[in-house]
Motif scaffolding. Structure first.
Motif, PDB file in Angstrom:
ATOM      1  N   GLY A 289     -34.259  26.841  47.545  1.00 26.13           N
ATOM      2  CA  GLY A 289     -33.664  25.561  47.903  1.00 26.13           C
ATOM      3  C   GLY A 289     -32.672  25.615  49.031  1.00 26.13           C
ATOM      4  N   SER A 290     -32.551  26.741  49.701  1.00 26.67           N
ATOM      5  CA  SER A 290     -31.579  26.852  50.794  1.00 26.67           C
ATOM      6  C   SER A 290     -32.250  27.407  52.037  1.00 26.67           C
ATOM      7  CB  SER A 290     -30.415  27.766  50.393  1.00 26.67           C
ATOM      8  OG  SER A 290     -30.870  29.087  50.147  1.00 26.67           O
ATOM      9  N   LEU A 291     -31.793  26.924  53.173  1.00 15.19           N
ATOM     10  CA  LEU A 291     -32.303  27.377  54.462  1.00 15.19           C
ATOM     11  C   LEU A 291     -31.157  27.296  55.460  1.00 15.19           C
ATOM     12  CD1 LEU A 291     -34.811  28.105  56.316  1.00 15.19           C
ATOM     13  CD2 LEU A 291     -34.943  25.645  56.767  1.00 15.19           C
ATOM     14  N   THR A 292     -30.840  28.405  56.088  1.00 16.80           N
ATOM     15  CA  THR A 292     -29.775  28.408  57.082  1.00 16.80           C
ATOM     16  C   THR A 292     -30.367  28.308  58.475  1.00 16.80           C
ATOM     17  OG1 THR A 292     -29.738  30.813  57.386  1.00 16.80           O
ATOM     18  CG2 THR A 292     -28.416  29.907  55.564  1.00 16.80           C
ATOM     19  N   MET A 293     -29.496  27.982  59.421  1.00 16.90           N
ATOM     20  CA  MET A 293     -29.938  27.960  60.819  1.00 16.90           C
ATOM     21  C   MET A 293     -30.439  29.341  61.233  1.00 16.90           C
ATOM     22  SD  MET A 293     -29.584  24.968  62.363  1.00 16.90           S
ATOM     23  CE  MET A 293     -28.660  23.420  62.294  1.00 16.90           C
ATOM     24  N   GLY A 294     -29.768  30.390  60.713  1.00 15.32           N
ATOM     25  CA  GLY A 294     -30.204  31.749  61.034  1.00 15.32           C
ATOM     26  C   GLY A 294     -31.608  32.016  60.526  1.00 15.32           C
ATOM     27  N   ASP A 295     -31.920  31.588  59.271  1.00 11.48           N
ATOM     28  CA  ASP A 295     -33.274  31.747  58.723  1.00 11.48           C
ATOM     29  C   ASP A 295     -34.296  31.032  59.602  1.00 11.48           C
ATOM     30  OD1 ASP A 295     -32.224  33.103  56.503  1.00 11.48           O
ATOM     31  OD2 ASP A 295     -31.976  31.241  55.365  1.00 11.48           O
ATOM     32  N   MET A 296     -33.960  29.838  60.009  1.00  8.63           N
ATOM     33  CA  MET A 296     -34.887  29.012  60.781  1.00  8.63           C
ATOM     34  C   MET A 296     -35.175  29.634  62.143  1.00  8.63           C
ATOM     35  SD  MET A 296     -34.438  25.021  61.917  1.00  8.63           S
ATOM     36  CE  MET A 296     -33.185  25.463  63.119  1.00  8.63           C
ATOM     37  N   VAL A 297     -34.117  30.070  62.844  1.00  8.76           N
ATOM     38  CA  VAL A 297     -34.288  30.646  64.182  1.00  8.76           C
ATOM     39  C   VAL A 297     -35.021  31.978  64.095  1.00  8.76           C
ATOM     40  CG1 VAL A 297     -33.046  31.643  66.132  1.00  8.76           C
ATOM     41  CG2 VAL A 297     -32.313  29.439  65.178  1.00  8.76           C
ATOM     42  N   ARG A 298     -34.704  32.787  63.086  1.00  5.89           N
ATOM     43  CA  ARG A 298     -35.394  34.067  62.929  1.00  5.89           C
ATOM     44  C   ARG A 298     -36.872  33.842  62.628  1.00  5.89           C
ATOM     45  NH1 ARG A 298     -32.209  35.776  59.643  1.00  5.89           N
ATOM     46  NH2 ARG A 298     -30.833  36.963  61.024  1.00  5.89           N
ATOM     47  N   THR A 299     -37.181  32.874  61.793  1.00 10.87           N
ATOM     48  CA  THR A 299     -38.573  32.531  61.493  1.00 10.87           C
ATOM     49  C   THR A 299     -39.301  32.079  62.755  1.00 10.87           C
ATOM     50  OG1 THR A 299     -38.007  31.880  59.233  1.00 10.87           O
ATOM     51  CG2 THR A 299     -40.051  31.012  60.132  1.00 10.87           C
ATOM     52  N   PHE A 300     -38.613  31.297  63.564  1.00 11.96           N
ATOM     53  CA  PHE A 300     -39.185  30.845  64.839  1.00 11.96           C
ATOM     54  C   PHE A 300     -39.573  32.047  65.694  1.00 11.96           C
ATOM     55  CE2 PHE A 300     -38.776  29.795  69.325  1.00 11.96           C
ATOM     56  CZ  PHE A 300     -39.472  28.603  69.432  1.00 11.96           C
ATOM     57  N   GLY A 301     -38.669  33.045  65.783  1.00 12.41           N
ATOM     58  CA  GLY A 301     -38.948  34.235  66.589  1.00 12.41           C
ATOM     59  C   GLY A 301     -40.145  35.007  66.074  1.00 12.41           C
ATOM     60  N   GLU A 302     -40.251  35.150  64.749  1.00 26.17           N
ATOM     61  CA  GLU A 302     -41.375  35.889  64.172  1.00 26.17           C
ATOM     62  C   GLU A 302     -42.707  35.191  64.458  1.00 26.17           C
ATOM     63  OE1 GLU A 302     -40.366  36.063  60.078  1.00 26.17           O
ATOM     64  OE2 GLU A 302     -38.711  37.502  60.343  1.00 26.17           O
ATOM     65  N   ILE A 303     -42.712  33.876  64.340  1.00 28.65           N
ATOM     66  CA  ILE A 303     -43.954  33.129  64.568  1.00 28.65           C
ATOM     67  C   ILE A 303     -44.379  33.219  66.029  1.00 28.65           C
ATOM     68  CG2 ILE A 303     -44.950  30.800  64.600  1.00 28.65           C
ATOM     69  CD1 ILE A 303     -43.280  30.165  62.119  1.00 28.65           C
ATOM     70  N   MET A 304     -43.429  33.088  66.950  1.00 30.51           N
ATOM     71  CA  MET A 304     -43.773  33.156  68.372  1.00 30.51           C
ATOM     72  C   MET A 304     -44.260  34.542  68.756  1.00 30.51           C
ATOM     73  SD  MET A 304     -43.575  30.177  69.561  1.00 30.51           S
ATOM     74  CE  MET A 304     -43.660  30.468  71.336  1.00 30.51           C
ATOM     75  N   GLN A 305     -43.741  35.565  68.107  1.00 35.76           N
ATOM     76  CA  GLN A 305     -44.247  36.922  68.364  1.00 35.76           C
ATOM     77  C   GLN A 305     -45.689  37.053  67.887  1.00 35.76           C
ATOM     78  OE1 GLN A 305     -42.504  40.099  66.048  1.00 35.76           O
ATOM     79  NE2 GLN A 305     -42.889  41.622  67.634  1.00 35.76           N
ATOM     80  N   GLN A 306     -45.989  36.506  66.710  1.00 38.65           N
ATOM     81  CA  GLN A 306     -47.335  36.618  66.156  1.00 38.65           C
ATOM     82  C   GLN A 306     -48.352  35.788  66.938  1.00 38.65           C
ATOM     83  OE1 GLN A 306     -47.469  35.965  61.848  1.00 38.65           O
ATOM     84  NE2 GLN A 306     -45.358  36.682  61.686  1.00 38.65           N
ATOM     85  N   LEU A 307     -47.979  34.577  67.305  1.00 37.93           N
ATOM     86  CA  LEU A 307     -48.941  33.665  67.925  1.00 37.93           C
ATOM     87  C   LEU A 307     -49.037  33.815  69.440  1.00 37.93           C
ATOM     88  CD1 LEU A 307     -48.264  30.333  65.959  1.00 37.93           C
ATOM     89  CD2 LEU A 307     -50.002  32.074  65.507  1.00 37.93           C
ATOM     90  N   ASP A 308     -47.933  34.182  70.077  1.00 40.17           N
ATOM     91  CA  ASP A 308     -47.909  34.191  71.540  1.00 40.17           C
ATOM     92  C   ASP A 308     -47.530  35.541  72.132  1.00 40.17           C
ATOM     93  OD1 ASP A 308     -48.273  32.663  73.920  1.00 40.17           O
ATOM     94  OD2 ASP A 308     -46.098  32.610  74.196  1.00 40.17           O
ATOM     95  N   GLY A 309     -47.221  36.514  71.258  1.00 40.97           N
ATOM     96  CA  GLY A 309     -46.816  37.832  71.754  1.00 40.97           C
ATOM     97  C   GLY A 309     -45.454  37.836  72.417  1.00 40.97           C
ATOM     98  N   MET A 310     -44.646  36.783  72.180  1.00 39.88           N
ATOM     99  CA  MET A 310     -43.327  36.709  72.792  1.00 39.88           C
ATOM    100  C   MET A 310     -42.380  37.713  72.143  1.00 39.88           C
ATOM    101  SD  MET A 310     -40.726  33.407  73.075  1.00 39.88           S
ATOM    102  CE  MET A 310     -41.830  32.442  74.101  1.00 39.88           C
ATOM    103  N   ASN A 311     -41.538  38.333  72.954  1.00 41.81           N
ATOM    104  CA  ASN A 311     -40.523  39.232  72.438  1.00 41.81           C
ATOM    105  C   ASN A 311     -39.619  38.466  71.478  1.00 41.81           C
ATOM    106  OD1 ASN A 311     -37.599  40.313  72.615  1.00 41.81           O
ATOM    107  ND2 ASN A 311     -38.862  42.044  73.289  1.00 41.81           N
ATOM    108  N   PRO A 312     -39.375  38.993  70.241  1.00 40.38           N
ATOM    109  CA  PRO A 312     -38.580  38.267  69.251  1.00 40.38           C
ATOM    110  C   PRO A 312     -37.209  37.846  69.768  1.00 40.38           C
ATOM    111  CG  PRO A 312     -39.639  40.159  68.246  1.00 40.38           C
ATOM    112  CD  PRO A 312     -39.886  40.263  69.711  1.00 40.38           C
TER     113      PRO A 312
END
Length: 620
Positions: A289-312
């Motif tokens: 039931g909790s989500l921090t800005m840090g969780d959200m931004v880190r998740t964003f980085g992981e997804i972009m690395q997986q889908l686009d090969g972007m450096n985290p």
């Protein structure tokens, strides 16, 4: 050989034609009700039971209409009853009209109710997939006939036209994204290579409430003025460590998806990112039931690395920079999303397919199949071609059954009506100031609008005062699709059945004699529920003596029963179609919608009984 056909036989054939069309030429009916003779368990007692039921209904109809209609008028009602509503309303076998090459053809919306969640969407709705514009669909065929051919051979109807538009109203912070009907249907259609346009309207319920208060308190009348929103961060953020203890917000999620929409519009990465990102966010909110800005931004980085090969690290910087930015007023903003949601009266959790509301409870798959059959039926009729209309979505949202915003009345599964058997005469009827009928005039539609009020508190009296103000401003014409109908509206206030009835009810039962302005004066008086009839009449110095005597001697009949189908609280009824307003507050929109929902039936009724109706000149 010319053989004369008796007139009675011709009339019988005309009556039976619609029934025969519905039953493949073989049917046994009683007043239009099909008798299930083909059922193995059917016997003569079933037939006798149906005949008794019809006799009871006919007796009831005759007793109710007898005081108002001659025998021929009652026969006309019985005829319509037998043929059914489709024949009565003139919609039986009716086509939607010839396509006139306009972009927004009012004939393509069909007979279902739709909500206009398409117009003025720019800057509010985030469209992550668009078959007509996105590069990844450039090799799809543009011929709608090829789409029909593909379906006939069991393949998806791939065509570079936005045949379907799915809008999902959601708040990822609240969770339950996996249960969202719009997201689920949109994702399935896209994976199956169906021509679908996917849009997100990301808003938070608390933010909507704050914006509604801002609009009310500041008297904001411009419907396009965005809701005011704070920046995502109070101070500039430079690294992810600063975000670990800051709760994530719906505004922040909107900002990230909006930024991705700006940078990756038309690319395959965008819909994949949006779908995956929302799934990951939902995992956080579901687990603890909790989500921090840090969780959200880190998740964003992981997804972009997986889908686009972007450096985290680069992806995290991209996200932080986006969240630090002030909303670009020329682009999609959270304030515009909030205002659009309020204008359309939609809330998180709702989904729409071509303007039709969908939810887990109403079987999205069934709604989709109905919509698919409707769309491809229009293609077969030539109403949708490779070039016209320019926007299929826009045309679907331009028909007679399209409403500018969602309303509780539009969510009703059935079309129930109530019978207010109160026994009041026309002395209780008030006529809006704009509605004037001369002797011999026959309007296109007649409405009787009734407010049933408990009459126990000041709030109930305020309900009456508001009802009178709304009704007195009603126009003398209403739109019925593309045509304008001249209408006659009468309205009255009924005191709900109660153990004790205030004297005010006797006054309201004769409001037509008292007049609108005097009735307004009466209900505005403090402590009116405690006053006697004579005390109330003394408030009016210019009342005719004869009218005063009539009201003084009037005995309010409190014996009429509240039917079990009636709402419990205060409610209004338009020709029997009832609605109990949310939070007890009636609005102009409520009355307008009730009138629009009943106008087809009212027009048909007025036309059917026009030879038996007499309209006296209305007095102001």
């Amino acid at each position: 050989v010319h053989v004369p056909v008796p007139e009675e036989l011709v009339e019988l054939v005309d009556l039976m034609e619609p029934i025969m069309r519905q039953t493949s030429g073989v049917a046994l009916t009683i007043n239009g009700r099909r008798v299930p003779v083909g059922r193995p368990s059917f016997n003569v007692f079933d037939l006798l039971k149906m005949m008794r039921e019809e006799q009871e209904l006919l007796d009831g109809m005759s007793s109710k209409l007898g005081p108002f209609l001659p025998f021929k008028g009652i026969q006309q009602v019985q005829k319509v009853w037998s043929l059914g509503e489709g024949h009565f309303l003139g919609t039986e076998g009716q086509d939607s009209g010839d396509y006139d090459e306009n972009e927004d053809d009012p004939g393509v919306s069909g007979t279902v109710r739709r909500i206009d969640v398409g117009r003025k969407w720019k800057g509010a709705v985030l469209y992550v997939n668009d078959v007509e514009k996105d590069q990844m669909y450039m090799n799809w065929p543009r011929s709608v006939q090829q789409a029909i051919m593909a379906m006939q051979f069991g393949s998806p109807p791939t065509v570079r036209r936005n045949i379907f538009t799915v809008l999902s109203v959601l708040d990822p912070i609240e969770g339950k994204t996996a249960e969202h009907a719009g997201l689920g249907l949109g994702s399935q259609l896209m994976q199956a290579s169906y021509p679908v346009r996917l849009g997100y309207l990301i808003v938070n319920a608390k933010d909507l409430k704050q914006c509604k208060t801002w609009i009310r308190d500041n008297g904001i009348s411009d419907p396009d003025q965005p809701c005011p929103t704070d920046r995502v961060f109070d101070t500039k953020v430079t690294n992810i460590d600063q975000l670990q203890k800051i709760p994530a917000s719906t505004h922040a999620i909107h900002r990230l998806i909006a930024k991705m929409n700006e940078e990756y519009s038309g690319q395959p990465l965008l819909p994949s990112f949006a779908d995956y990102f929302l799934q990951r966010i939902d995992t956080f909110t579901t687990d603890d039931g909790s989500l921090t800005m840090g969780d959200m931004v880190r998740t964003f980085g992981e997804i972009m690395q997986q889908l686009d090969g972007m450096n985290p690290n680069s992806a995290i910087k991209f996200a932080i920079d986006a969240l630090n930015d002030v909303d670009n007023v020329g682009k999609s903003t959270y304030g515009k999303a909030l205002r659009f949601a309020l204008n359309r009266a939609v809330t998180p959790g709702m989904g729409f397919l071509n303007g039709r509301q969908i939810s887990i409870d109403n079987d999205p798959g069934k709604v989709f199949m109905e919509e698919q059959n409707h769309i491809f039926g229009l293609i077969m009729k030539g109403k949708i071609t490779d070039a016209k209309p320019k926007s299929i979505y826009g045309s679907l949202l331009a028909g007679d059954g399209v409403f500018p915003r969602l309303h509780p009345l539009l969510n009703e599964v059935d079309d129930a009506h109530v019978d207010l058997d109160h026994g009041l005469s026309s002395d209780a009827l008030l006529i809006p100031k704009n509605v004037v009928v001369g002797v011999g005039d026959v309007p296109d539609a007649v409405f009787v609008v009734e407010a049933v009020v408990n009459m126990k508190s000041k709030d109930d009296v305020d309900f009456v005062a508001n009802f009178i103000s709304i009704m007195d401003a009603c126009p003398n014409t209403l739109q019925d699709g593309s045509s304008t109908a001249n209408v006659l509206i009468g309205y009255r206030i009924l005191c709900a059945p109660s153990d004790s009835t205030p004297a005010l009810c006797s006054i309201l039962s004769n409001a037509g004699l008292v007049g609108v302005d005097r009735t307004k004066l009466i209900v505005s008086e403090d402590g009116i529920l405690e006053k006697s009839t004579n005390d109330i009449l003394d408030l009016i110095t210019d009342l005719d003596d004869e009218v005063r005597e009539t009201i003084s001697s009037f005995a309010y009949a409190n014996s009429w029963a509240r039917d079990k189908t009636m709402p419990i609280g205060n409610f209004v009824s338009v020709n029997g179609k009832s609605y109990a307003p949310e939070e007890g507050t009636l609005s102009e929109e409520d009355i307008e919608l009730l009138l629009s929902m009943e106008i087809s039936r009212s027009k048909a009724t007025t036309k059917m009984l026009s030879d038996h109706l007499v309209f006296a000149k209305s007095e102001k």
